[in-house]
Design an enzyme around this catalytic site. Structure first.
Site, PDB file in Angstrom:
ATOM      1  N   HIS A  15      -3.741  -8.184   8.077  1.00 44.67           N
ATOM      2  CA  HIS A  15      -2.554  -7.335   7.895  1.00 44.67           C
ATOM      3  C   HIS A  15      -1.513  -7.677   8.967  1.00 44.67           C
ATOM      4  O   HIS A  15      -1.863  -7.952  10.103  1.00 44.67           O
ATOM      5  CB  HIS A  15      -2.947  -5.856   7.984  1.00 44.67           C
TER       6      HIS A  15
ATOM      7  N   GLU B 253       2.370  -9.029   1.001  1.00 46.80           N
ATOM      8  CA  GLU B 253       3.171  -7.984   1.646  1.00 46.80           C
ATOM      9  C   GLU B 253       4.225  -8.631   2.541  1.00 46.80           C
ATOM     10  O   GLU B 253       3.916  -9.006   3.685  1.00 46.80           O
ATOM     11  CB  GLU B 253       2.290  -7.098   2.535  1.00 46.80           C
TER      12      GLU B 253
ATOM     13  N   ASN C  50      -3.752   2.323   2.376  1.00 46.21           N
ATOM     14  CA  ASN C  50      -3.960   1.986   3.782  1.00 46.21           C
ATOM     15  C   ASN C  50      -3.364   3.100   4.642  1.00 46.21           C
ATOM     16  O   ASN C  50      -2.139   3.187   4.789  1.00 46.21           O
ATOM     17  CB  ASN C  50      -3.280   0.627   4.074  1.00 46.21           C
TER      18      ASN C  50
HETATM   19  P1  13P Z   1       4.388   0.759   3.455  1.00 47.31           P
HETATM   20  O1  13P Z   1       4.001   1.096   2.048  1.00 47.31           O
HETATM   21  O2  13P Z   1       4.501   1.954   4.339  1.00 47.31           O
HETATM   22  O3  13P Z   1       5.594  -0.117   3.506  1.00 47.31           O
HETATM   23  O4  13P Z   1       3.182  -0.083   4.064  1.00 47.31           O
HETATM   24  C1  13P Z   1       2.686  -1.141   3.361  1.00 47.31           C
HETATM   25  C2  13P Z   1       1.491  -1.639   4.052  1.00 47.31           C
HETATM   26  O5  13P Z   1       1.590  -2.186   5.151  1.00 47.31           O
HETATM   27  C3  13P Z   1       0.197  -1.428   3.416  1.00 47.31           C
HETATM   28  O6  13P Z   1      -0.772  -2.180   4.017  1.00 47.31           O
END
Ligand code: 13P
Length: 235
Positions: A86, A156, A8
């Site tokens: 997200h 996440e 991403n």
């Molecule tokens: P990071 O790997 O920078 O923590 O971001 C994760 C993310 O939000 C991927 O969608």
């Protein structure tokens, strides 16, 4: 099964910077993983050698929706995945809108990458399980998959994104087992479960786990060194 690695790029790269990254990525062997790159819409053409995903989408096919890009149109352009829900965007959209996006993606032969995760406050108040269940079930309300359709669900934790904090292997395992149970109860079987949140080359070996179908990268996805190392580890 090959691990799924989703990159991403968020709003990190200009067009010129994307070209530099792509040139460096040419030296990385992605043969033994399934790679999906989610660049900004303006940078799709730079990464056209890879399977592409959008970072966001809109549920109506066409109409007066200034600034939006429909699942319908993305599919016509052969974009096969889109991130939805997200945490960077959840503050601007409701659970109902996320649900509409999931349904529109599936209707348009695309695979949703549904992101769910608790905030730091949710964690402190010990309501992670409840929050994850609500986010998952509201996004999948009324969703029935046919044999050709698949979901990607990325766990996440919001407090782990972009902070350098990440969960232990055991914590990831416990949460993913919980999500599998929730999905079973809804009779959803065709899915992949990913983990995301500060995944990088210094922690990937500690969190590698068979129960994880893949990883969703943010910052590490725009750094060729990180990407090369992580790719090697998860093969
Ligand atoms: P990071 O790997 O920078 O923590 O971001 C994760 C993310 O939000 C991927 O969608």
């Amino acid at each position: 099964m090959k691990k799924l690695l989703i990159c991403n790029h968020k709003m990190f790269l200009t067009y010129d910077e994307a070209i530099i990254l792509k040139n460096k990525m040419n030296d990385i062997n992605f043969d033994d993983i399934n790679l999906v790159v989610c660049p900004s819409y303006l940078n799709f053409d730079v990464f056209k050698d890879y399977t592409l995903g959008a970072q966001n989408c809109f549920y109506e096919d066409k109409g007066a929706y200034t600034g939006e890009i429909s699942c319908y149109d993305l599919n016509l352009r052969k974009i096969k995945y889109s991130i939805v829900g997200h945490s960077d965007r959840r503050k601007y959209e409701t659970n109902e809108e996320i649900n509409l996006k999931v349904k529109s993606l599936l209707k348009n032969s695309m695979t949703p990458i549904l992101c769910i995760g608790e905030t730091k406050m949710d964690k402190e108040l010990r309501r992670t399980s409840e929050v994850l269940k609500k986010q998952l079930y509201s996004a999948l309300d009324g969703v029935v998959l046919d044999k050709s359709q698949e979901l990607v669900i990325a766990y996440e934790p919001v407090w782990a994104i972009g902070t350098g904090n990440n969960l232990s292997k055991e914590q990831i395992e416990d949460t993913l087992m919980y999500l599998r149970k929730l999905l079973d109860l809804k009779e959803i079987h065709n899915y992949k479960l990913l983990y995301g949140g500060s995944v990088n080359k210094s922690n990937i070996n500690f969190i590698l786990n068979d129960i994880v179908d893949g990883y969703l990268l943010g910052n590490a996805s725009i750094n060729d060194d990180e990407l090369k190392y992580i790719t090697k580890c998860i093969k």
